[in-house]
Design a protein around this motif. Structure first.
Motif, PDB file in Angstrom:
ATOM      1  N   ARG A   1       0.834  -1.190   0.000  1.00  0.00           N
ATOM      2  CA  ARG A   1       0.000   0.000   0.000  1.00  0.00           C
ATOM      3  C   ARG A   1       0.875   1.249   0.000  1.00  0.00           C
ATOM      4  N   PRO A   2       0.965   1.984  -1.113  1.00  0.00           N
ATOM      5  CA  PRO A   2       1.696   3.259  -1.096  1.00  0.00           C
ATOM      6  C   PRO A   2       1.100   4.184  -0.031  1.00  0.00           C
ATOM      7  N   CYS A   3       1.942   4.886   0.708  1.00  0.00           N
ATOM      8  CA  CYS A   3       1.415   5.711   1.798  1.00  0.00           C
ATOM      9  C   CYS A   3       2.356   6.872   2.107  1.00  0.00           C
TER      10      CYS A   3
ATOM     11  N   ASP B   1      -3.637   8.191   6.156  1.00  0.00           N
ATOM     12  CA  ASP B   1      -4.572   7.273   5.521  1.00  0.00           C
ATOM     13  C   ASP B   1      -4.273   7.204   4.020  1.00  0.00           C
ATOM     14  N   PRO B   2      -3.918   6.029   3.477  1.00  0.00           N
ATOM     15  CA  PRO B   2      -3.644   5.929   2.042  1.00  0.00           C
ATOM     16  C   PRO B   2      -4.818   6.381   1.180  1.00  0.00           C
TER      17      PRO B   2
ATOM     18  N   VAL C   1      -3.177   1.486  12.716  1.00  0.00           N
ATOM     19  CA  VAL C   1      -2.032   2.397  12.765  1.00  0.00           C
ATOM     20  C   VAL C   1      -2.268   3.749  12.107  1.00  0.00           C
ATOM     21  N   ILE C   2      -3.308   3.893  11.287  1.00  0.00           N
ATOM     22  CA  ILE C   2      -3.544   5.172  10.621  1.00  0.00           C
ATOM     23  C   ILE C   2      -3.761   6.282  11.648  1.00  0.00           C
ATOM     24  N   GLY C   3      -3.012   7.355  11.500  1.00  0.00           N
ATOM     25  CA  GLY C   3      -3.148   8.505  12.380  1.00  0.00           C
ATOM     26  C   GLY C   3      -2.574   8.313  13.767  1.00  0.00           C
ATOM     27  N   LYS C   4      -1.884   7.197  13.983  1.00  0.00           N
ATOM     28  CA  LYS C   4      -1.324   6.915  15.308  1.00  0.00           C
ATOM     29  C   LYS C   4       0.199   6.907  15.243  1.00  0.00           C
TER      30      LYS C   4
ATOM     31  N   THR D   1     -19.462  -1.088   4.491  1.00  0.00           N
ATOM     32  CA  THR D   1     -18.244  -0.356   4.892  1.00  0.00           C
ATOM     33  C   THR D   1     -18.439   1.154   4.987  1.00  0.00           C
ATOM     34  N   ARG D   2     -19.654   1.649   4.837  1.00  0.00           N
ATOM     35  CA  ARG D   2     -19.842   3.104   4.792  1.00  0.00           C
ATOM     36  C   ARG D   2     -19.547   3.797   6.118  1.00  0.00           C
ATOM     37  N   LEU D   3     -19.470   3.046   7.202  1.00  0.00           N
ATOM     38  CA  LEU D   3     -19.189   3.643   8.506  1.00  0.00           C
ATOM     39  C   LEU D   3     -17.701   3.723   8.807  1.00  0.00           C
ATOM     40  N   CYS D   4     -16.885   3.051   8.009  1.00  0.00           N
ATOM     41  CA  CYS D   4     -15.463   2.892   8.337  1.00  0.00           C
ATOM     42  C   CYS D   4     -14.711   4.215   8.375  1.00  0.00           C
ATOM     43  N   ASP D   5     -14.887   5.042   7.366  1.00  0.00           N
ATOM     44  CA  ASP D   5     -14.096   6.273   7.288  1.00  0.00           C
ATOM     45  C   ASP D   5     -14.375   7.207   8.461  1.00  0.00           C
TER      46      ASP D   5
END
Length: 336
Positions: free
Chosen positions: A110-112, A125-126, A180-183, A256-260
């Motif tokens: 995943r490019p990030c 967040d990618p 790990v995103i944002g952490k 998955t609409r609640l994930c973001d």
């Protein structure tokens, strides 16, 4: 992230005439960290009406609990079980499963964007990179020779995910991006990864240097976009044979609409997304329950728990409780 969701893809079993419909809702609970004041208890998250009606006629039949430092999210473990995949946290071969790859070790690259601090890395967040196909392919072309030298082949699949094959991925533990995103990612996490594969850790360092001067990032910098300066590995492993779902006629619908909004800790956006999910996905499951022609299941997933519900005949005590306004699931979403 092991499973490629939302702007990515998530594969779920389906059947033209399933005997069962199983609705799995990821991101159903808003993490406690979303509280504006940690010293003051927030009100319970309100159950949307269709969900409340469903839960009034269902009972909990299974729970998956994850520790705070679990490498996998509860919804990943639940979905792995439904699809007959190995279910050990951090070792679910999502890349192999999602690409129908058998007997070949593989993973998602995943490019990030990494924001590097003195003693930690902050992972963006990618999905927020806005990386297009042309830019992604250009970066992949630059990276591929370095990976090839270490026996890893890269293949473009989508802007935010490259498919990688190589022996190094056979038993490689990976951490879900949502963890790990944002952490703050400390050296300890990278040290753990290095013990399993110093090759991949070195490649991450090399890509930081390679991408730093790449024309794609020059253009992104001029546009005020975050630089693509590293990659994350997800869903590594190998499938010796096709997965065997426990229930062949299992119709799984993954929401998955609640994930973001859950990931962003955005309570208002999360409530709005729940309204949409409740109005269609939950309403459809409620109709199927009313018709009685299918066996229905509901799994609600948060950061700590995945709880599965099945239809149940209410006891006399439950009927009395419902009659007088009892709310046995009042804090359910907060407990996820």
């Amino acid at each position: 992230m092991g499973v490629i969701v939302a702007s990515r893809t998530i594969r779920a079993m389906s059947d033209n005439n399933p005997l069962r419909t199983h609705l799995l809702i990821a991101g159903a609970g808003l993490p406690v960290e979303a509280d504006p004041d940690p010293h003051q208890a927030r009100p319970a998250q309100q159950l949307p009406p269709k969900l409340r009606a469903l839960l009034a006629r269902m009972s909990s039949v299974a729970v998956i609990e994850c520790a705070e430092d679990s490498p996998s999210m509860p919804y990943e473990l639940a979905l792995a079980r439904l699809n007959g995949l190995p279910g050990e946290a951090g070792l679910i071969p999502w890349a192999a499963f999602e690409t129908d790859t058998i007997a070949t070790p593989c993973a998602w690259i995943r490019p990030c964007h990494w924001q590097v601090g003195i003693d930690h890395v902050l992972l963006g967040d990618p999905a927020a990179l806005g990386l297009d196909e042309a830019g992604s392919r250009a970066l992949l072309d630059a990276a591929a020779p370095y990976f090839r030298e270490d026996g890893i082949a890269l293949e473009y699949r989508m802007p935010g995910a490259w498919f990688a094959t190589g022996e190094v991925f056979r038993a490689l533990p990976t951490v879900s991006l949502e963890r790990v995103i944002g952490k703050r990612i400390t050296p300890a996490l990278f040290d753990t990864s290095a013990r399993h594969s110093s090759v991949l850790r070195r490649l991450q360092n090399e890509m930081q240097m390679l991408f730093y001067t790449h024309p794609v990032n020059d253009a992104r910098q001029q546009q005020g976009l975050p630089l693509v300066n590293s990659f994350w590995i997800a869903g590594a492993g190998v499938l010796a044979q096709p997965a065997s779902p426990a229930t062949p006629a299992n119709g799984v619908v993954v929401e998955t609409r609640l994930c973001d909004s859950a990931l962003r800790r955005d309570a208002q956006a999360h409530a709005q997304a729940w309204g949409q999910v409740d109005a269609d996905a939950c309403a459809r499951l409620l109709r199927l329950l009313d018709e009685g022609k299918q066996d229905v299941r509901l799994t609600l997933c948060g950061e700590r728990l995945a709880r599965t519900f099945a239809p149940a005949t209410p006891s006399l005590a439950q009927r009395i409780s419902n009659l007088f306004g009892g709310q046995p699931h009042a804090r359910l979403l907060d407990q996820l």
